[in-house]
Scaffold this motif. Sequence first.
Motif, PDB file in Angstrom:
ATOM      1  N   THR A 169       0.842  -1.204   0.000  1.00  0.00           N
ATOM      2  CA  THR A 169       0.000   0.000   0.000  1.00  0.00           C
ATOM      3  C   THR A 169       0.876   1.253   0.000  1.00  0.00           C
ATOM      4  OG1 THR A 169      -0.085   0.069   2.431  1.00  0.00           O
ATOM      5  CG2 THR A 169      -1.790  -1.215   1.298  1.00  0.00           C
ATOM      6  N   ILE A 170       0.206   2.398  -0.092  1.00  0.00           N
ATOM      7  CA  ILE A 170       0.913   3.680  -0.105  1.00  0.00           C
ATOM      8  C   ILE A 170       1.027   4.170   1.334  1.00  0.00           C
ATOM      9  CG2 ILE A 170       1.030   5.957  -1.195  1.00  0.00           C
ATOM     10  CD1 ILE A 170      -1.094   4.909  -3.202  1.00  0.00           C
ATOM     11  N   GLY A 171       1.793   3.432   2.128  1.00  0.00           N
ATOM     12  CA  GLY A 171       1.968   3.756   3.533  1.00  0.00           C
ATOM     13  C   GLY A 171       0.934   3.077   4.422  1.00  0.00           C
ATOM     14  N   ALA A 172       1.163   3.163   5.738  1.00  0.00           N
ATOM     15  CA  ALA A 172       0.274   2.508   6.699  1.00  0.00           C
ATOM     16  C   ALA A 172      -1.082   3.189   6.770  1.00  0.00           C
ATOM     17  CB  ALA A 172       0.926   2.497   8.083  1.00  0.00           C
ATOM     18  N   GLN A 173      -1.116   4.525   6.651  1.00  0.00           N
ATOM     19  CA  GLN A 173      -2.402   5.219   6.712  1.00  0.00           C
ATOM     20  C   GLN A 173      -3.323   4.769   5.580  1.00  0.00           C
ATOM     21  OE1 GLN A 173      -3.759   7.104   8.960  1.00  0.00           O
ATOM     22  NE2 GLN A 173      -5.610   7.464   7.767  1.00  0.00           N
ATOM     23  N   ILE A 301      -5.862  -9.068  10.775  1.00  0.00           N
ATOM     24  CA  ILE A 301      -5.295  -8.351   9.633  1.00  0.00           C
ATOM     25  C   ILE A 301      -4.147  -7.505  10.177  1.00  0.00           C
ATOM     26  CG2 ILE A 301      -5.705  -6.589   7.876  1.00  0.00           C
ATOM     27  CD1 ILE A 301      -8.646  -7.489   7.841  1.00  0.00           C
ATOM     28  N   THR A 302      -2.963  -7.680   9.604  1.00  0.00           N
ATOM     29  CA  THR A 302      -1.778  -6.994  10.106  1.00  0.00           C
ATOM     30  C   THR A 302      -1.367  -5.877   9.154  1.00  0.00           C
ATOM     31  OG1 THR A 302      -1.004  -9.054  11.129  1.00  0.00           O
ATOM     32  CG2 THR A 302       0.606  -7.281  10.871  1.00  0.00           C
ATOM     33  N   ILE A 303      -0.997  -4.731   9.735  1.00  0.00           N
ATOM     34  CA  ILE A 303      -0.554  -3.579   8.951  1.00  0.00           C
ATOM     35  C   ILE A 303       0.884  -3.255   9.341  1.00  0.00           C
ATOM     36  CG2 ILE A 303      -0.850  -1.070   8.679  1.00  0.00           C
ATOM     37  CD1 ILE A 303      -3.881  -1.622   8.878  1.00  0.00           C
ATOM     38  N   GLY A 304       1.717  -3.021   8.340  1.00  0.00           N
ATOM     39  CA  GLY A 304       3.093  -2.634   8.583  1.00  0.00           C
ATOM     40  C   GLY A 304       3.522  -1.569   7.600  1.00  0.00           C
ATOM     41  N   SER A 305       4.706  -1.009   7.807  1.00  0.00           N
ATOM     42  CA  SER A 305       5.254  -0.023   6.876  1.00  0.00           C
ATOM     43  C   SER A 305       6.719   0.204   7.194  1.00  0.00           C
ATOM     44  CB  SER A 305       4.491   1.309   6.959  1.00  0.00           C
ATOM     45  OG  SER A 305       4.996   2.131   7.999  1.00  0.00           O
ATOM     46  N   GLY A 312      10.010   8.304   6.201  1.00  0.00           N
ATOM     47  CA  GLY A 312       8.642   8.649   5.852  1.00  0.00           C
ATOM     48  C   GLY A 312       8.462   9.024   4.397  1.00  0.00           C
ATOM     49  N   GLY A 313       9.572   9.383   3.725  1.00  0.00           N
ATOM     50  CA  GLY A 313       9.482   9.739   2.317  1.00  0.00           C
ATOM     51  C   GLY A 313       9.307   8.546   1.396  1.00  0.00           C
ATOM     52  N   LEU A 314       9.534   7.348   1.903  1.00  0.00           N
ATOM     53  CA  LEU A 314       9.213   6.139   1.148  1.00  0.00           C
ATOM     54  C   LEU A 314       7.807   5.723   1.543  1.00  0.00           C
ATOM     55  CD1 LEU A 314      12.450   3.938   1.282  1.00  0.00           C
ATOM     56  CD2 LEU A 314      11.372   4.923  -0.749  1.00  0.00           C
ATOM     57  N   ARG A 315       6.829   6.036   0.730  1.00  0.00           N
ATOM     58  CA  ARG A 315       5.436   5.784   1.085  1.00  0.00           C
ATOM     59  C   ARG A 315       5.074   4.339   0.771  1.00  0.00           C
ATOM     60  NH1 ARG A 315       4.571   7.571   4.564  1.00  0.00           N
ATOM     61  NH2 ARG A 315       2.310   7.473   4.367  1.00  0.00           N
ATOM     62  N   ILE A 316       5.634   3.440   1.561  1.00  0.00           N
ATOM     63  CA  ILE A 316       5.382   2.010   1.368  1.00  0.00           C
ATOM     64  C   ILE A 316       4.894   1.398   2.675  1.00  0.00           C
ATOM     65  CG2 ILE A 316       6.406  -0.248   0.871  1.00  0.00           C
ATOM     66  CD1 ILE A 316       6.066   1.430  -1.598  1.00  0.00           C
ATOM     67  N   GLY A 317       3.707   0.823   2.626  1.00  0.00           N
ATOM     68  CA  GLY A 317       3.162   0.034   3.721  1.00  0.00           C
ATOM     69  C   GLY A 317       2.633  -1.260   3.156  1.00  0.00           C
ATOM     70  N   TRP A 318       1.994  -2.053   4.024  1.00  0.00           N
ATOM     71  CA  TRP A 318       1.437  -3.311   3.529  1.00  0.00           C
ATOM     72  C   TRP A 318       0.348  -3.826   4.457  1.00  0.00           C
ATOM     73  CZ3 TRP A 318       6.664  -2.821   4.824  1.00  0.00           C
ATOM     74  CH2 TRP A 318       7.036  -3.366   6.064  1.00  0.00           C
ATOM     75  N   ILE A 319      -0.443  -4.721   3.894  1.00  0.00           N
ATOM     76  CA  ILE A 319      -1.470  -5.445   4.635  1.00  0.00           C
ATOM     77  C   ILE A 319      -1.148  -6.924   4.523  1.00  0.00           C
ATOM     78  CG2 ILE A 319      -3.928  -5.982   4.818  1.00  0.00           C
ATOM     79  CD1 ILE A 319      -4.438  -3.326   3.290  1.00  0.00           C
ATOM     80  N   ARG A 320      -1.111  -7.604   5.665  1.00  0.00           N
ATOM     81  CA  ARG A 320      -0.931  -9.046   5.679  1.00  0.00           C
ATOM     82  C   ARG A 320      -2.246  -9.656   6.155  1.00  0.00           C
ATOM     83  NH1 ARG A 320      -1.537 -14.041   8.308  1.00  0.00           N
ATOM     84  NH2 ARG A 320       0.109 -15.448   7.579  1.00  0.00           N
ATOM     85  N   ALA A 321      -2.901 -10.439   5.302  1.00  0.00           N
ATOM     86  CA  ALA A 321      -4.218 -11.001   5.635  1.00  0.00           C
ATOM     87  C   ALA A 321      -4.430 -12.260   4.814  1.00  0.00           C
ATOM     88  CB  ALA A 321      -5.320  -9.980   5.348  1.00  0.00           C
ATOM     89  N   ASN A 322      -5.529 -12.969   5.096  1.00  0.00           N
ATOM     90  CA  ASN A 322      -5.814 -14.158   4.304  1.00  0.00           C
ATOM     91  C   ASN A 322      -6.236 -13.742   2.890  1.00  0.00           C
ATOM     92  OD1 ASN A 322      -8.856 -14.090   4.015  1.00  0.00           O
ATOM     93  ND2 ASN A 322      -8.705 -14.060   6.248  1.00  0.00           N
ATOM     94  N   ARG A 323      -6.193 -14.672   1.965  1.00  0.00           N
ATOM     95  CA  ARG A 323      -6.412 -14.369   0.552  1.00  0.00           C
ATOM     96  C   ARG A 323      -7.796 -13.788   0.302  1.00  0.00           C
ATOM     97  NH1 ARG A 323      -3.616 -18.859   1.370  1.00  0.00           N
ATOM     98  NH2 ARG A 323      -1.610 -19.203   0.314  1.00  0.00           N
ATOM     99  N   ASP A 324      -8.809 -14.330   0.961  1.00  0.00           N
ATOM    100  CA  ASP A 324     -10.173 -13.833   0.732  1.00  0.00           C
ATOM    101  C   ASP A 324     -10.305 -12.378   1.165  1.00  0.00           C
ATOM    102  OD1 ASP A 324     -10.924 -16.277  -0.267  1.00  0.00           O
ATOM    103  OD2 ASP A 324     -11.833 -16.980   1.618  1.00  0.00           O
ATOM    104  N   ASP A 325      -9.730 -12.053   2.318  1.00  0.00           N
ATOM    105  CA  ASP A 325      -9.811 -10.669   2.782  1.00  0.00           C
ATOM    106  C   ASP A 325      -9.061  -9.729   1.848  1.00  0.00           C
ATOM    107  OD1 ASP A 325     -11.378 -11.386   4.898  1.00  0.00           O
ATOM    108  OD2 ASP A 325      -9.850 -11.139   6.442  1.00  0.00           O
TER     109      ASP A 325
END
Length: 475
Positions: A169-173, A301-305, A312-325
Amino acid sequence: MATLSARSLATFLTGWRLSGAGAAYQSLADRVRLLVLDGRIPLGTRLPAERELAAALGVSRTTVSSAYAALRDSGHIESLRGSGSVARLPHPSATSAPEPADDLLDFSKATLPAIPGVAAYAERAVVKLPAFVGESGYDPYGVLALREQIAARYTRRGLPTSPDEVMVTIGAQHAISLVARAFVARGDRVLVESPSYPHAFEALRNAGGRLVQVAVTSEDGWDETALQQALQRTSPSLGYLMPDTHNPTGRRMPHDQRERLVATAARQGTRLVVDETMSEMQLDGSSAPTPFATLGGDLVITIGSVGKSVWGGLRIGWIRANRDDLQRIARIRFANDLGTPVLDQLIVAELMPDMDGILAGRRTQLREGRDLLAALLRRRLPTWRMPEVPGGLTAWVNLGAPISSQVALAARSEGLVIAAGPRFGIDGVFERFLRIPFSYPPEELERGVDALARAYAAISRNPIALGAEELAQIA
């Protein structure tokens, strides 16, 4: 256009008469101005009519009218025909109270400067970019090379993960907003900690959620009884939590409490959204925390970045979740964005193998900053109480009196921008607290504490007579 009721604004204004020895209208205007500046009153929000606010505050309409006039003069509200008074930020040419000029120090964000060598990682990523320019660049899941790195890191930490269980994602937010839009329907209850990350509150409310608060304190952590009761009585559709290096207290939830939380959430059908953006910023002890999702499986559902750990200038985050979600989130994602910038993803993919060393360096910086802040507060502001801080980037400092908004406003005149305690709560609470980051370089940390000391001294020089209402707030 959003509208703020007189009752809601009056709640935000709790203690506004403590703002100084000047005229009541000026104290009221100062407090509304701060609410606009730190985002508690979003820009474009219509304020209540003068008569309604006067009744809610128990003051004359003249006081409110004069306060609104002062806010119009400073450019913080605009009166529109048919729309009443609307929150604005001053135009640069507007006449307003003098602000410290170009060298404002901004403590409203808990950030670290970029790691050394980030440009070198970027150079390595650019070399790999040509392999991707023939593609569309529109991908809701993200570059496979980065998802593989993220998945491998979760697996090494004890949570087996495959790349198709990760969305970049584009950051954690952005991640929080996507999850909220995917799983919160209008009117759903959402469990949140109090205090907590204010932009998460905004994302969950924007999705239609009704927030149910559970207290977290620097001394005792999570209120176990309130947490269990909130889950059992309200059956929230979602729970947003930071069980590792909680923002702003730095606390870590005990393992047995996590187990009870997961068990109750499973019975109530509540998904748990666990924000791990600072989970590896623990400062006491060296063992990395096991991901919360090892206890909850598909429930979590886990959120990281990398915003806090790398830059903070690298706007990279992620979501870790099951495939259906993740598929559910992907379906709604294209309504607002078409994917995450490829070059940023390649840069993070280059540095992920070095993340353990990066984090070790960050922890050293933060321990030094934490210890320096504690020493500075003991010397310059000895009546303020800084608790033990086991992790994170900030201290949740007790001021001893409900003056946080007052201090934050006075600090602006001393060259420091800092968010008042109520920014991290709901309905105006936490006036006794100030979140002070210790992630800045030593010279900036010293400058910031000096500004806070001057602001506090200025407030202390202007005591005012307190009525029964104000005395009750301090008691």
